[in-house]
Motif scaffolding. Sequence first.
Motif, PDB file in Angstrom:
ATOM      1  N   VAL A  19       0.843  -1.204   0.000  1.00  0.00           N
ATOM      2  CA  VAL A  19       0.000   0.000   0.000  1.00  0.00           C
ATOM      3  C   VAL A  19       0.878   1.255   0.000  1.00  0.00           C
ATOM      4  O   VAL A  19       0.673   2.184  -0.795  1.00  0.00           O
ATOM      5  N   PHE A  20       1.863   1.287   0.894  1.00  0.00           N
ATOM      6  CA  PHE A  20       2.741   2.456   0.965  1.00  0.00           C
ATOM      7  C   PHE A  20       3.547   2.623  -0.330  1.00  0.00           C
ATOM      8  O   PHE A  20       3.769   3.750  -0.789  1.00  0.00           O
TER       9      PHE A  20
ATOM     10  N   LEU B 196       1.670   9.383   2.433  1.00  0.00           N
ATOM     11  CA  LEU B 196       1.574   8.086   3.115  1.00  0.00           C
ATOM     12  C   LEU B 196       0.499   8.093   4.189  1.00  0.00           C
ATOM     13  O   LEU B 196      -0.129   7.073   4.464  1.00  0.00           O
ATOM     14  N   GLN B 197       0.291   9.232   4.841  1.00  0.00           N
ATOM     15  CA  GLN B 197      -0.733   9.384   5.882  1.00  0.00           C
ATOM     16  C   GLN B 197      -0.631   8.277   6.930  1.00  0.00           C
ATOM     17  O   GLN B 197      -1.616   7.611   7.263  1.00  0.00           O
TER      18      GLN B 197
ATOM     19  N   VAL C 152       3.001  10.534  12.879  1.00  0.00           N
ATOM     20  CA  VAL C 152       2.488  11.624  13.717  1.00  0.00           C
ATOM     21  C   VAL C 152       2.819  11.336  15.179  1.00  0.00           C
ATOM     22  O   VAL C 152       3.226  12.234  15.931  1.00  0.00           O
ATOM     23  N   GLU C 153       2.648  10.078  15.584  1.00  0.00           N
ATOM     24  CA  GLU C 153       2.987   9.689  16.955  1.00  0.00           C
ATOM     25  C   GLU C 153       4.477   9.911  17.224  1.00  0.00           C
ATOM     26  O   GLU C 153       4.857  10.301  18.326  1.00  0.00           O
ATOM     27  N   TYR C 154       5.303   9.677  16.229  1.00  0.00           N
ATOM     28  CA  TYR C 154       6.746   9.897  16.371  1.00  0.00           C
ATOM     29  C   TYR C 154       7.030  11.379  16.612  1.00  0.00           C
ATOM     30  O   TYR C 154       7.861  11.728  17.466  1.00  0.00           O
ATOM     31  N   VAL C 155       6.350  12.233  15.882  1.00  0.00           N
ATOM     32  CA  VAL C 155       6.531  13.676  16.053  1.00  0.00           C
ATOM     33  C   VAL C 155       6.152  14.079  17.476  1.00  0.00           C
ATOM     34  O   VAL C 155       6.873  14.822  18.156  1.00  0.00           O
TER      35      VAL C 155
ATOM     36  N   PRO D  56       8.469  17.809   9.198  1.00  0.00           N
ATOM     37  CA  PRO D  56       8.879  16.962   8.073  1.00  0.00           C
ATOM     38  C   PRO D  56       8.570  15.483   8.266  1.00  0.00           C
ATOM     39  O   PRO D  56       8.452  14.737   7.297  1.00  0.00           O
ATOM     40  N   TYR D  57       8.426  15.055   9.532  1.00  0.00           N
ATOM     41  CA  TYR D  57       8.139  13.637   9.798  1.00  0.00           C
ATOM     42  C   TYR D  57       6.645  13.319   9.711  1.00  0.00           C
ATOM     43  O   TYR D  57       6.265  12.146   9.734  1.00  0.00           O
ATOM     44  N   ASN D  58       5.811  14.356   9.642  1.00  0.00           N
ATOM     45  CA  ASN D  58       4.365  14.126   9.556  1.00  0.00           C
ATOM     46  C   ASN D  58       3.986  13.812   8.110  1.00  0.00           C
ATOM     47  O   ASN D  58       3.944  14.709   7.261  1.00  0.00           O
TER      48      ASN D  58
END
Length: 361
Positions: free
Chosen positions: A250-251, A261-262, A267-270, A293-295
């Motif tokens: 999928v990615f 990629l959504q 987002v959790e990493y950010v 940039p990581y989002n």
Amino acid sequence: MRRIFKKIIGFAAFLLGLILCTGLAVAALFIHGNSPPAFFPNSWERDGIMLEQLGMDAAVIRFEVRRGESAQSVGQRLADAGIIRNRYVWSILCRIEKEFIKNGSYRIELPSSQIAIHQLLVSGRQMLLRVTIPEGLTLKKTARLLEEAGICPADDFLAAAAAPETVAHYRIPGTTMEGYLYPETYFFPPVYPAAKVVQTMADTFFSRIGDISGSTLTMSPEALNRLVILASIVEREYRLPEEAPVMAGVFSNRLRIGMALQSCATVEYVITEIQGRPHPEFLTTRDIEIRDPYNTYVRPGLPPGPISNPGAVALSAVLSPTASNYLYFRLIDPASGKHYFSRTLDDHIQAGRLYLKGSTR
């Protein structure tokens, strides 16, 4: 003449008997000094000696031989703690044995003779601590785990993982070893140098990924980095191993058509690793719109670097993704971790409605 000869024989016999008695006395004293003390203290939480386990008539201790410490100093500490009877037998052993005592942490079972303890410290068979690094951990979480296990301070580990010479040695196109420290069960001595911990985990990564696919051995650092970044996202998204290759597909489809990629994992990493906030129970619209940039909700393509240290399942999935037309997936069974994969946004939304309807029954 005969009388003189008899006197000589008698004196020789006396001298031989004296030597024999003296030898037996010395041997007895050595055996007694070498034997374990009849009693030993209930605790050694002092001077580099730590109690690990205590029974009715036995104990297990952790003994630290300090860097640069002399054998005589070690013997004195052992004698002061009541682990050996005296340090004179220890001195004799150190003179007889040509090998030096080696620094490090040792696990000593008591009661033990001085000879047994000396042989252990000379052998260098250090006590090892077991630590299991789960798949998907970040550098910061790995650092905390290693510190809790007593292997190395968290700050030292993070500094070693970001050392420019280490990153350059492994040809990582980034600023840290995030993503390249393989999740595995390791055995390290207590208070082990953080740089060696990082080296061991990085060497294990490159060995394991080479076993998964030999093609990685000829990849450029940039190509391998893209693979590791994607694997780190898959690692944080999949729950069922059989779904990991489908997610990787999928990615890959989204990257091919320029679609974001959504990934909620990014987002959790950010939130947790970059902003230092607690892990959210759920993501809000404000979270998804964070400008970083990581989002991968607001920025198309891969993030600048890995968001976790992926294991074999995620790495294998990215190396051999499942070919499909899927562009979406949604969790439909939190208990089992099962996802629903779909080709269109309408189908994706409908799956969400069916899930919400089912969960309210």
